[in-house]
Design a protein around this motif. Sequence first.
Motif, PDB file in Angstrom:
ATOM      1  N   PHE A  37      -5.394  -6.933 -43.946  1.00 27.67           N
ATOM      2  CA  PHE A  37      -5.392  -8.316 -44.437  1.00 27.67           C
ATOM      3  C   PHE A  37      -5.921  -8.321 -45.869  1.00 27.67           C
ATOM      4  N   THR A  43     -11.894  -9.824 -42.030  1.00 29.11           N
ATOM      5  CA  THR A  43     -11.723  -8.419 -41.631  1.00 29.11           C
ATOM      6  C   THR A  43     -12.153  -7.521 -42.786  1.00 29.11           C
ATOM      7  N   HIS A  93      -8.308  -5.680 -35.730  1.00 32.48           N
ATOM      8  CA  HIS A  93      -9.011  -6.515 -34.761  1.00 32.48           C
ATOM      9  C   HIS A  93      -8.111  -6.791 -33.566  1.00 32.48           C
ATOM     10  N   ALA A 157      -2.934 -16.092 -40.843  1.00 34.09           N
ATOM     11  CA  ALA A 157      -2.685 -14.837 -41.574  1.00 34.09           C
ATOM     12  C   ALA A 157      -1.438 -14.131 -41.041  1.00 34.09           C
ATOM     13  N   ALA A 162      -5.512 -13.111 -35.835  1.00 32.32           N
ATOM     14  CA  ALA A 162      -6.386 -13.858 -34.929  1.00 32.32           C
ATOM     15  C   ALA A 162      -6.233 -15.363 -35.180  1.00 32.32           C
ATOM     16  N   SER A 163      -6.081 -15.719 -36.443  1.00 32.68           N
ATOM     17  CA  SER A 163      -5.914 -17.135 -36.796  1.00 32.68           C
ATOM     18  C   SER A 163      -4.617 -17.684 -36.214  1.00 32.68           C
ATOM     19  N   GLY A 185      -3.777 -13.113 -45.509  1.00 37.20           N
ATOM     20  CA  GLY A 185      -5.106 -13.005 -44.921  1.00 37.20           C
ATOM     21  C   GLY A 185      -5.764 -14.356 -45.040  1.00 37.20           C
ATOM     22  N   ASP A 203     -10.618 -19.771 -37.835  1.00 39.47           N
ATOM     23  CA  ASP A 203     -10.938 -18.469 -38.427  1.00 39.47           C
ATOM     24  C   ASP A 203     -12.300 -17.974 -37.974  1.00 39.47           C
TER      25      ASP A 203
HETATM   26  N1  ASP Z   1      -8.947 -13.807 -40.144  1.00 36.72           N
HETATM   27  C1  ASP Z   1      -7.673 -13.232 -40.318  1.00 36.72           C
HETATM   28  C2  ASP Z   1      -6.926 -13.307 -39.040  1.00 36.72           C
HETATM   29  O1  ASP Z   1      -6.509 -14.371 -38.804  1.00 36.72           O
HETATM   30  C3  ASP Z   1      -7.534 -11.952 -40.943  1.00 36.72           C
HETATM   31  C4  ASP Z   1      -8.231 -11.726 -42.234  1.00 36.72           C
HETATM   32  O2  ASP Z   1      -7.831 -12.210 -43.296  1.00 36.72           O
HETATM   33  O3  ASP Z   1      -9.178 -11.017 -42.156  1.00 36.72           O
HETATM   34  O4  ASP Z   1      -6.662 -12.386 -38.331  1.00 36.72           O
END
Ligand code: ASP
Length: 325
Positions: A37, A43, A93, A157, A162-163, A185, A203
Amino acid sequence: MAQVSRIGSFASVAALLATTALAQSYPERQITMVVPFAAGGPTDTVGRLIGEKMSEELGQQIIVENVGGAGGTLGAAQVAEAEPDGYTILLHHIGMATSETLYRELPYETLEAFATIGLVTEVPMTVVARADFEPADMAAFVAYVKENADTITMANAGIGAASHLCGMLLMQALDAPIVTVPYRGTGPAMTELVGGQIDIMCDQTTNTTEQIQGGTIKAYAVTTPERLDLFPDLPTASEAGLQGLDVTVWHGIYAPAGTPQEAIDRLSSALQAALADPAIAEQLAELGTAPSPAEDATPAALETRLNEEIERWRPIIEAAGVYAD
Ligand code: ASP
């Protein structure tokens, strides 16, 4: 026959010597940690924090390379194809598990292309919005988003992030098809949320804590089963009547499959040492999370978690019917 077995034993002695030499000399140069990302996001924050401490343990620099795009799958693909020599690793992740179902054609086999090194941390998520988003609290947010879904924009992202997962669960729980906008990201997405160009986002606290505390964004809820010590006033999603919005973002470190066991072991023990450092625990606590315990910072524990999470999310994603292709 005697000659063959002599060749065989020469070969195994040579292999043993090579292994011992690697164990003694690894790492001899800098290691690249791919973060899938953009820089400045959660991350990336975890990667830089842990990478710096692991560098001290290893006596060689770990440099972070941000390879954002396609919900983390571009960076993962780059590591899957990298030389398995211990000098390229991946910090990813929960997306490592969800992408397995979200992408019907991934450029790698998740369970075959990587060697696991260990779990790093498990991070809660928050439902946040631009500072002047109308609803005052979570109850008002639920009513407002249901009513205005087609005019609201939600950052993520990319599919596999994860978002994205959290946003998908939020839309399901609210039964509201919100317009989503993908970024490389949530670091760049956060800049736009603070700037008011996008309305809402889900997030990790590793990206939202400072902004919530500084009042540059608004927070509505957490995605953990219990409230967080850091934000005791924020309700859990289930308290707000939203079912299924239970996501914590576990992070793990991987290497390309075929990486020598000695390198994996050395990286895993450097990870355990880094996580045992009180300064790391303190910095993670300030971001709403904690280091994984030593027994989880192992190849076996991450392998188990990855397998379990692929199976956990598969039926949920299939039921949602949202795919990247
Ligand atoms: N938080 C982000 C996600 O949605 C990833 C990132 O930019 O770290 O996975």
